[in-house]
Scaffold this active site. Structure first.
Site, PDB file in Angstrom:
ATOM      1  N   SER A 294     -33.374 -13.620  -5.272  1.00  0.00           N
ATOM      2  CA  SER A 294     -33.167 -14.033  -3.738  1.00  0.00           C
ATOM      3  C   SER A 294     -31.671 -13.402  -3.471  1.00  0.00           C
ATOM      4  O   SER A 294     -31.311 -12.258  -3.744  1.00  0.00           O
ATOM      5  CB  SER A 294     -33.561 -15.218  -3.451  1.00  0.00           C
ATOM      6  OG  SER A 294     -33.544 -15.539  -1.858  1.00  0.00           O
ATOM      7  N   ASP A 305     -25.667  -1.046  -5.109  1.00  0.00           N
ATOM      8  CA  ASP A 305     -25.951   0.076  -4.216  1.00  0.00           C
ATOM      9  C   ASP A 305     -24.592   0.906  -3.634  1.00  0.00           C
ATOM     10  O   ASP A 305     -24.601   1.781  -3.426  1.00  0.00           O
ATOM     11  CB  ASP A 305     -26.859  -0.372  -2.999  1.00  0.00           C
ATOM     12  CG  ASP A 305     -28.040  -0.435  -3.506  1.00  0.00           C
ATOM     13  OD1 ASP A 305     -28.783  -0.033  -4.644  1.00  0.00           O
ATOM     14  OD2 ASP A 305     -29.112  -0.855  -2.605  1.00  0.00           O
ATOM     15  N   LYS A 319     -37.289 -11.001  -5.952  1.00  0.00           N
ATOM     16  CA  LYS A 319     -37.892 -11.846  -4.687  1.00  0.00           C
ATOM     17  C   LYS A 319     -36.899 -11.250  -3.442  1.00  0.00           C
ATOM     18  O   LYS A 319     -35.888 -11.349  -3.359  1.00  0.00           O
ATOM     19  CB  LYS A 319     -37.303 -13.470  -4.795  1.00  0.00           C
ATOM     20  CG  LYS A 319     -37.808 -13.998  -3.441  1.00  0.00           C
ATOM     21  CD  LYS A 319     -37.515 -15.436  -3.790  1.00  0.00           C
ATOM     22  CE  LYS A 319     -37.840 -16.164  -2.389  1.00  0.00           C
ATOM     23  NZ  LYS A 319     -36.895 -16.143  -1.313  1.00  0.00           N
TER      24      LYS A 319
END
Length: 565
Positions: A294, A305, A319
């Site tokens: 999460s 990223d 998740k």
């Protein structure tokens, strides 16, 4: 009358829940929803009126609600008024209680970890103490679930415990006041030995955890920290905004960190870093494992990223769902999955597809055919649908069967309790080590105690015997079978010597925790941490960091062609 009052209250609660559902999301299925609500009400009414043994209306309703929510995903949860303490702890890290964890050990309720500085600790309660009474209620033979609500309560309220100390037959009464227990999200922070690398262990994303990380990071910088390891292993997540704030410490203001998309427009949101960063240049490693989920995946995935950190460890949990908590009547709450989240490359890391359960309720992972390639800001290839894959993968470390047995049967824990009775003090964490005589003492402690286990080889041998008997071959091989079985048993007896180094480290860590508590346990664990060692190795080599963060490989899957939401 009392039954009717309960029934009316529960019916009102249900009606308000349904009203909330209709208010939020009116759908073309209105008739189908209304029809099934009428059926549900009728079934509930008939059960409460006519069931032969009688029912508990509140419990019956909770069972029905839980079963309904279980058909969705494990993160959509109903909390009754009695569950609110647990819910508050999950979101804030706070609860009212004595500040200690307890465990069922050999039929006894035993304190396993008093939190340093809180009520139980200040009252002299330590690991290994047995709780035999709470407020004049005998709890011998009870389970931890039975006494959890007895120990918890409003801060400031008194509580009296009857404690039996290790090595003492006569119990003592301990009076204390419950406190507001605040578990720190930053469990440990410091400069790693013989380095200029800072280390921050973040265990949850509760309220203001980003403030704790900021304070720890700034403090490390004053101590000469020029590279950083952020440890998110075992961190199951929490509040999304806290994750955004932490990413913001290392990225430009105005950077998109995550966006969410739900069924209704109000959940189509973009979350930007809104503050000035703390440090855009410091070399950064983030440690993750299969239990990083999460919000942990938002932080690690976003930093990956943005090519801002090297991610080290194991593939994360996967998740990619967002929950919101709604208040219900009678102090109840419901936590509902309302959206999926997407990190800067546009990928969602959700690994399981809860919308496509089979007839038995099982959930499959997102199929390989639907896994899609995305690009980081610098053009590196990353993938959706299966958690965050580390830039540097490390090998999974598994406990041996003998170590698992010694831990699960509490022989490690109990020996540490005995050790403390005989040793008033030990060396500092950095230099503590069990002597040969200490380890031999542990072996003597194990004499006559059960720590047997069934190995994979033994299970397969049993299967061989079963198949041989069914096929009527066993009589011809019985002598060889018995010889092999006895040989395996002899080999298992030597496991405490064969796995001595592993068992010794586990013993040392447990013993250290009795003298230096949670901080000492973490400091000791870092001495034997292979993932951390890999992270330090990477941070020492600027060329290696640059190579990892600019490495571009040929994609194994098709590229994403979806437009950003």
């Amino acid at each position: 009358m009392r039954f009717l009052t309960k029934f009316k209250k529960t019916g009102l609660a249900l009606s308000l829940i349904f009203a909330l559902v209709f208010a939020v999301a009116y759908t073309p299925d209105y008739f189908e929803i209304s029809k099934n609500l009428d059926i549900f009400n009728a079934v509930y009414r008939e059960l409460n009126v006519a069931y032969v043994d009688g029912t508990k209306p509140g419990q019956l309703m909770k069972t029905g609600i839980d079963a309904m929510l279980n058909s969705l995903d494990p993160y959509t949860v109903y909390y009754t008024e009695n569950d609110i303490e647990d819910f508050r702890y999950m979101t804030t890290g706070e609860y009212g209680g004595i500040g200690a964890t307890v465990n069922d050990i050999n039929g006894k309720i035993v304190v396993s970890d008093p939190y340093e500085g809180f009520a139980a600790f200040k009252a002299g309660i330590r690991a290994g103490d047995q709780i035999i009474g709470v407020n004049n209620i005998n709890v011998e033979g009870k389970k931890t679930d039975d006494i959890s609500n007895l120990l918890k309560g409003q801060a400031g309220t008194p509580i009296k415990l009857k404690i039996r100390k290790p090595g003492q037959e006569t119990p003592v009464d301990v009076s204390l006041n419950r406190e507001e227990i605040k578990t720190k999200a930053v469990q440990y922070a410091g400069i790693l030995p013989n380095t200029t690398t800072g280390y921050i262990k973040l265990i949850s994303f509760t309220e203001n955890c980003s403030g704790e990380v900021k304070e720890a990071f700034l403090n490390l910088k004053t101590k000469g920290c020029n590279s950083l390891v952020l440890d998110l292993r075992g961190n199951l997540g929490g509040l999304l905004l806290e994750a955004v704030n932490i990413v913001n410490f290392f990225t430009d203001k105005g950077q998109e960190v995550v966006f969410t998309k739900g069924k209704i427009p109000e959940w189509d949101k973009t979350y930007l870093s809104v503050n000035n960063p703390i440090d855009l240049q410091i070399p950064l490693v983030v440690l993750v494992d299969e239990n990083s989920a999460s919000a942990s995946e938002i932080v690690s995935g976003a930093l990956q990223d943005l090519d801002r950190a090297v991610i080290v460890g194991k593939r994360t949990y996967g998740k990619g769902l967002v929950q919101q908590t709604k208040d219900l009547v009678y102090n109840a709450k419901i936590k509902v999955t309302v959206a999926k989240y997407y990190i800067p490359s546009g990928r969602c890391v959700q690994a399981l597809d809860y919308s496509n359960k089979d007839e038995e309720g099982r959930v499959d992972k997102v199929p390989d055919s639907l896994i899609t390639a995305f690009k980081t800001r610098g053009g590196r290839i990353v993938y959706d649908g299966a958690g965050v894959m580390p830039d540097v993968k490390t090998e999974e470390e598994k406990y041996s069967n003998i170590a698992i047995s010694l831990l699960s049967k509490f022989h490690i824990f109990n020996y540490a309790t005995d050790y403390v009775l005989k040793h008033p003090q030990i060396d500092p964490v950095a230099s503590f080590k069990l002597s040969e005589e200490d380890y031999n003492g542990f072996l003597r402690y194990l004499e006559g105690k059960d720590y047997d286990y069934q190995s994979k080889s033994e299970r397969e041998l049993e299967e061989l015997k079963k198949n041989a008997q069914e096929e009527m071959y066993f009589e011809g091989i019985s002598a060889e079978y018995l010889a092999l079985e006895n040989k395996m048993k002899q080999n298992k007896k030597s496991d405490v010597h064969k796995h001595k180094d592993e068992i010794r480290k586990i013993l040392e860590e447990e013993i250290v925790s009795r003298y230096y508590f949670q901080t000492g346990r973490i400091e000791f664990s870092l001495r034997n941490d292979t993932d951390l060692s890999k992270g330090i190795e990477i941070l020492k080599d600027e060329t290696k960091i640059k190579t990892i963060l600019t490495r571009i490989e040929k994609p194994e899957k098709p590229f994403n062609t979806r437009k950003k939401f």
